[in-house]
Scaffold this motif. Structure first.
Motif, PDB file in Angstrom:
ATOM      1  N   HIS A  46       0.854  -1.187   0.000  1.00 52.30           N
ATOM      2  CA  HIS A  46       0.000   0.000   0.000  1.00 52.30           C
ATOM      3  C   HIS A  46       0.893   1.241   0.000  1.00 52.30           C
ATOM      4  O   HIS A  46       1.992   1.219   0.553  1.00 52.30           O
ATOM      5  CB  HIS A  46      -0.892   0.044   1.235  1.00 52.30           C
ATOM      6  N   VAL A  47       0.374   2.314  -0.552  1.00 46.96           N
ATOM      7  CA  VAL A  47       1.142   3.548  -0.662  1.00 46.96           C
ATOM      8  C   VAL A  47       0.792   4.510   0.469  1.00 46.96           C
ATOM      9  O   VAL A  47      -0.373   4.740   0.773  1.00 46.96           O
ATOM     10  CB  VAL A  47       0.864   4.239  -2.018  1.00 46.96           C
ATOM     11  N   MET A  48       1.843   5.044   1.088  1.00 51.33           N
ATOM     12  CA  MET A  48       1.695   6.200   1.983  1.00 51.33           C
ATOM     13  C   MET A  48       2.577   7.284   1.389  1.00 51.33           C
ATOM     14  O   MET A  48       3.319   7.028   0.451  1.00 51.33           O
ATOM     15  CB  MET A  48       2.067   5.867   3.430  1.00 51.33           C
ATOM     16  N   SER A  49       2.485   8.500   1.889  1.00 49.45           N
ATOM     17  CA  SER A  49       3.215   9.597   1.274  1.00 49.45           C
ATOM     18  C   SER A  49       3.950  10.446   2.297  1.00 49.45           C
ATOM     19  O   SER A  49       3.330  11.045   3.179  1.00 49.45           O
ATOM     20  CB  SER A  49       2.242  10.480   0.486  1.00 49.45           C
ATOM     21  N   LEU A  50       5.265  10.514   2.151  1.00 48.16           N
ATOM     22  CA  LEU A  50       6.056  11.404   3.009  1.00 48.16           C
ATOM     23  C   LEU A  50       5.713  12.864   2.731  1.00 48.16           C
ATOM     24  O   LEU A  50       5.773  13.699   3.634  1.00 48.16           O
ATOM     25  CB  LEU A  50       7.548  11.166   2.796  1.00 48.16           C
ATOM     26  N   ALA A  51       5.327  13.179   1.497  1.00 48.84           N
ATOM     27  CA  ALA A  51       4.937  14.547   1.162  1.00 48.84           C
ATOM     28  C   ALA A  51       3.674  14.939   1.936  1.00 48.84           C
ATOM     29  O   ALA A  51       3.612  16.022   2.532  1.00 48.84           O
ATOM     30  CB  ALA A  51       4.716  14.685  -0.339  1.00 48.84           C
ATOM     31  N   VAL A  52       2.689  14.060   1.950  1.00 51.19           N
ATOM     32  CA  VAL A  52       1.457  14.338   2.690  1.00 51.19           C
ATOM     33  C   VAL A  52       1.749  14.376   4.190  1.00 51.19           C
ATOM     34  O   VAL A  52       1.291  15.274   4.895  1.00 51.19           O
ATOM     35  CB  VAL A  52       0.368  13.291   2.360  1.00 51.19           C
ATOM     36  N   LEU A  53       2.521  13.429   4.667  1.00 49.80           N
ATOM     37  CA  LEU A  53       2.855  13.367   6.088  1.00 49.80           C
ATOM     38  C   LEU A  53       3.501  14.659   6.580  1.00 49.80           C
ATOM     39  O   LEU A  53       3.203  15.143   7.667  1.00 49.80           O
ATOM     40  CB  LEU A  53       3.802  12.184   6.348  1.00 49.80           C
ATOM     41  N   ASN A  54       4.388  15.222   5.758  1.00 46.86           N
ATOM     42  CA  ASN A  54       5.153  16.396   6.183  1.00 46.86           C
ATOM     43  C   ASN A  54       4.531  17.736   5.810  1.00 46.86           C
ATOM     44  O   ASN A  54       5.066  18.780   6.192  1.00 46.86           O
ATOM     45  CB  ASN A  54       6.572  16.306   5.612  1.00 46.86           C
ATOM     46  N   GLU A  55       3.424  17.751   5.103  1.00 44.52           N
ATOM     47  CA  GLU A  55       2.794  19.018   4.701  1.00 44.52           C
ATOM     48  C   GLU A  55       2.578  19.995   5.850  1.00 44.52           C
ATOM     49  O   GLU A  55       2.904  21.178   5.707  1.00 44.52           O
ATOM     50  CB  GLU A  55       1.462  18.760   3.994  1.00 44.52           C
ATOM     51  N   SER A 143      -5.034   7.157   0.303  1.00 44.64           N
ATOM     52  CA  SER A 143      -4.212   5.998   0.664  1.00 44.64           C
ATOM     53  C   SER A 143      -3.391   6.306   1.909  1.00 44.64           C
ATOM     54  O   SER A 143      -3.291   5.481   2.821  1.00 44.64           O
ATOM     55  CB  SER A 143      -3.295   5.624  -0.507  1.00 44.64           C
ATOM     56  N   HIS A 144      -2.822   7.511   1.954  1.00 42.56           N
ATOM     57  CA  HIS A 144      -2.036   7.899   3.127  1.00 42.56           C
ATOM     58  C   HIS A 144      -2.931   7.951   4.370  1.00 42.56           C
ATOM     59  O   HIS A 144      -2.525   7.508   5.448  1.00 42.56           O
ATOM     60  CB  HIS A 144      -1.371   9.261   2.902  1.00 42.56           C
ATOM     61  N   ARG A 145      -4.136   8.474   4.222  1.00 44.24           N
ATOM     62  CA  ARG A 145      -5.066   8.546   5.345  1.00 44.24           C
ATOM     63  C   ARG A 145      -5.398   7.142   5.857  1.00 44.24           C
ATOM     64  O   ARG A 145      -5.471   6.913   7.065  1.00 44.24           O
ATOM     65  CB  ARG A 145      -6.331   9.294   4.904  1.00 44.24           C
ATOM     66  N   ARG A 146      -5.576   6.179   4.935  1.00 44.06           N
ATOM     67  CA  ARG A 146      -5.828   4.792   5.370  1.00 44.06           C
ATOM     68  C   ARG A 146      -4.647   4.256   6.171  1.00 44.06           C
ATOM     69  O   ARG A 146      -4.830   3.551   7.160  1.00 44.06           O
ATOM     70  CB  ARG A 146      -6.122   3.893   4.162  1.00 44.06           C
ATOM     71  N   ALA A 147      -3.422   4.595   5.747  1.00 43.11           N
ATOM     72  CA  ALA A 147      -2.236   4.159   6.496  1.00 43.11           C
ATOM     73  C   ALA A 147      -2.231   4.772   7.881  1.00 43.11           C
ATOM     74  O   ALA A 147      -1.987   4.082   8.874  1.00 43.11           O
ATOM     75  CB  ALA A 147      -0.959   4.542   5.746  1.00 43.11           C
ATOM     76  N   SER A 148      -2.510   6.057   7.964  1.00 40.08           N
ATOM     77  CA  SER A 148      -2.499   6.762   9.256  1.00 40.08           C
ATOM     78  C   SER A 148      -3.588   6.256  10.176  1.00 40.08           C
ATOM     79  O   SER A 148      -3.368   6.040  11.363  1.00 40.08           O
ATOM     80  CB  SER A 148      -2.675   8.266   9.034  1.00 40.08           C
ATOM     81  N   THR A 149      -4.773   6.047   9.624  1.00 34.95           N
ATOM     82  CA  THR A 149      -5.903   5.569  10.412  1.00 34.95           C
ATOM     83  C   THR A 149      -5.638   4.157  10.911  1.00 34.95           C
ATOM     84  O   THR A 149      -5.860   3.842  12.074  1.00 34.95           O
ATOM     85  CB  THR A 149      -7.189   5.588   9.573  1.00 34.95           C
ATOM     86  N   ARG A 150      -5.136   3.315  10.031  1.00 36.31           N
ATOM     87  CA  ARG A 150      -4.843   1.926  10.406  1.00 36.31           C
ATOM     88  C   ARG A 150      -3.754   1.882  11.480  1.00 36.31           C
ATOM     89  O   ARG A 150      -3.849   1.136  12.437  1.00 36.31           O
ATOM     90  CB  ARG A 150      -4.411   1.139   9.187  1.00 36.31           C
TER      91      ARG A 150
END
Length: 158
Positions: A46-55, A143-150
């Protein structure tokens, strides 16, 4: 000494969240592939994003890291587009092709490198076109939100 043998062929799913530019995720992903060879585990990518994480904290980050984060959008967009258009089962081989180029061979995170990885993964090189667009950004964020939520659900104290 007695051993217990599994009587079924069921594999335990292991959800692995990655950003193609993250060296730590890369190292761990290679370890997970080794685990998969010797244990009844099936890695689901699954994809998460360092760009989204660090925004939210871009202003606090060193300039060099901000530049790397800006370059992070392209590869995650391509991965999300590949999964959307060809199914999530393509992510493992695309991640391997991208990661080998980025982390092992030290190739630049540019279109030509992404095109090579797409070809190796058996995917159309036209997917590289999304790297410089915002066409899949909503899907990247989801996808990043699913990673964070999970992660929040599974790492909370019980």
């Amino acid at each position: 000494m007695s051993t217990t043998r599994r009587t079924d062929d069921a594999k335990t799913p292991a959800d692995f969240w990655f950003d193609p530019i993250c060296p730590w995720a890369w190292i761990t992903s290679r370890w997970m592939l080794e685990v998969q060879k010797v244990r009844p585990v099936e890695v689901r990518w699954h994809v998460m994003s360092l760009a989204v994480l660090n925004e939210p904290r871009m202003d606090e980050l060193p300039e060099e890291y901000r530049e790397k984060i800006a370059d992070a959008w392209g590869p995650v967009r391509v991965c999300v587009a590949a999964a959307a258009e060809h199914g999530e089962e393509v992510l493992g081989r695309l991640y391997t092709a991208l990661g080998t180029r980025f982390h092992v061979q030290g190739m630049p995170r540019e279109r030509a490198t992404i095109v090579e990885a797409l070809k190796e993964a058996g995917l159309p090189e036209s997917l590289a076109d999304v790297a410089g667009t915002e066409a899949y950004d909503a899907e990247v964020r989801a996808s990043h939100r699913r990673a964070s939520t999970r992660s929040a659900r599974t790492s909370a104290p019980r």
